[in-house]
Design an enzyme around this catalytic site. Structure first.
Site, PDB file in Angstrom:
ATOM      1  N   GLU A  49       0.740  -1.093   0.072  1.00  0.00           N
ATOM      2  CA  GLU A  49      -0.023   0.061  -0.100  1.00  0.00           C
ATOM      3  C   GLU A  49       0.719   1.261  -0.034  1.00  0.00           C
ATOM      4  OE1 GLU A  49      -2.105  -3.370   1.544  1.00  0.00           O
ATOM      5  OE2 GLU A  49      -0.275  -2.462   1.939  1.00  0.00           O
ATOM      6  N   GLY A 283      17.826  -5.617 -10.875  1.00  0.00           N
ATOM      7  CA  GLY A 283      17.737  -4.497 -10.903  1.00  0.00           C
ATOM      8  C   GLY A 283      17.959  -3.556 -12.224  1.00  0.00           C
ATOM      9  N   PRO A 309       1.891  -6.264 -17.060  1.00  0.00           N
ATOM     10  CA  PRO A 309       2.034  -5.696 -18.474  1.00  0.00           C
ATOM     11  C   PRO A 309       2.232  -3.998 -18.463  1.00  0.00           C
ATOM     12  CG  PRO A 309      -0.118  -5.637 -18.225  1.00  0.00           C
ATOM     13  CD  PRO A 309       0.462  -6.158 -16.941  1.00  0.00           C
ATOM     14  N   GLU A 311       4.737  -2.321 -16.893  1.00  0.00           N
ATOM     15  CA  GLU A 311       6.331  -1.631 -17.333  1.00  0.00           C
ATOM     16  C   GLU A 311       6.428  -1.663 -18.787  1.00  0.00           C
ATOM     17  OE1 GLU A 311       8.050  -0.524 -14.834  1.00  0.00           O
ATOM     18  OE2 GLU A 311       6.682  -1.050 -13.196  1.00  0.00           O
TER      19      GLU A 311
END
Length: 396
Positions: A49, A283, A309, A311
């Protein structure tokens, strides 16, 4: 009355436990230690959150003192790592809430996604502190449970100064439970704000000729490599970045490539180019998305539920995916319907790759459409942030 009485009894027992020592987290949740003042008290249950709301939190922190609370130690520590005052949230018991509010003296309270605590709501209202929920979510199942407790949920919703729902269904269910029409703000999907904040890379010939197979799993690489080799037979310049989901599988996938006679470079060994790059590091996914005009999203040829999807959409990549996208059913349905993504299987993947590799304009349009769907679904946080600042007033 019953809820308050039970909470008061519970608090007495918890205070006895907290007094025995070695109960730092409990003391924090009972607000028995010192707390500094803040203009805005922002609460999120845990890491997910708070991470989704980070763009909003960062914007508010530019103009106001923000105290972040969480129900988990990991959520609290993550927010502290952002350089913000952070602590465990007070329990929904009378004494803890009073001690917490006496010290913090917030001018606005913001909850992320949706935790509806009757005593917290009442205590804030008693001090005339506006209450807001952002990215509110209310499933059918949760709504059914709350409908059995109208005397608890209706007053909590009725006290809200503003609420921005995550989706139309949640907004409708919250209205039915007692959310006032005047409190409704434009919907905002907080989880999409971070990808929507990414600036897509400029189009270019090299990007047009690059396929990213993102977050692939065991059993998918062989189908992807077969499709890539077949498409490359028609378009010799087609490059592949194979970004496996679990880098510890690097040796396994390297052996697969070598066995097929495919020359490749390995990112973990310092490679960065070549016709095939095995991206077996952590990363660096943003780098690979930015480099590829076409993206196949893994976890979808084998039944892993698919990966996000959003990104590749953020980077305006044309998206291909398999049939197994249960983790993001609604997202893929919207992208497919708009023309920003296409479903394939192991048999049709090569044909679709060849089409996109041979028509850069079509691939670019597809990527731009995916980005437009993302922007539309994310919403514009500016209206929400402006309203929150208004409710919090001038920084004191």
């Amino acid at each position: 009355m019953i809820y308050r009485a039970a909470a008061a009894i519970l608090e007495r027992g918890l205070r006895l436990r907290a007094g025995r020592g070695g109960q730092d987290a409990l003391r924090e949740r009972l607000a028995l230690d010192r707390i500094g003042p803040a203009d805005i008290w922002l609460h999120g249950a845990s890491v997910g959150e708070l991470t989704s709301a980070r763009p909003v939190i960062a914007a508010l922190a530019q103009t106001h003192r923000v105290l972040v609370t969480a129900n988990s130690l990991t959520g609290r520590d993550m927010a502290a790592g952002w350089g913000l005052p952070a602590r465990l949230a007070p329990l929904d018991v009378p004494g803890a809430l009073a001690r917490f509010l006496d010290q913090v003296r917030p001018r606005l309270q913001v909850t992320v996604e949706g935790e509806f605590w009757p005593l917290r709501s009442q205590a804030l209202a008693g001090r005339a502190v506006p209450q807001v929920v952002i990215g509110a979510r209310m499933s059918e199942r949760s709504a059914l449970r709350w409908r059995r407790l109208p005397r608890l949920i209706a007053p909590v919703l009725g006290r809200l100064a503003a609420l921005s729902a995550q989706d139309a269904g949640s907004e409708s269910r919250l209205r039915a439970l007692g959310l006032p029409d005047g409190a409704v703000l434009p919907r905002l999907d907080l989880k999409l704000l971070t990808p929507a904040g990414i600036t897509p890379p400029p189009p270019g010939a090299e990007r047009d000729r690059t396929l990213l197979a993102a977050s692939t799993h065991e059993g998918e690489e062989i189908a992807i490599l077969d499709a890539w080799m077949r498409a490359r037979g028609q378009h010799p310049g087609l490059r592949l970045i194979l970004a496996i989901r679990h880098p510890q599988r690097g040796n396994e996938v390297a052996s697969l490539l070598a066995g097929l006679g495919i020359a490749f470079q390995r990112r973990s060994a310092g490679g960065a180019g070549g016709a095939v790059l095995l991206a077996d590091t952590l990363g660096e996914m943003d780098r690979w998305y930015a480099a590829a005009g076409i993206c196949f999203v893994g976890g979808s040829l084998t039944d892993r539920g698919g990966h996000t999807p959003w990104e590749p959409a953020a980077h305006a990549s044309a998206i291909l995916h398999g049939p197994h996208v249960g983790n993001f059913t609604d997202a893929y349905a919207a992208l497919d319907a708009a023309g920003g993504a296409r479903q394939v299987d192991a048999g049709s993947l090569a044909d679709q790759l060849a089409r996109l590799a041979g028509d850069a304009s079509a691939a670019r349009r597809m990527g731009q459409t995916a980005r437009a769907v993302l922007d539309d679904r994310a919403g514009d946080p500016a209206i929400l942030i402006k309203r929150l600042r208004e409710l919090a007033g001038t920084h004191g």
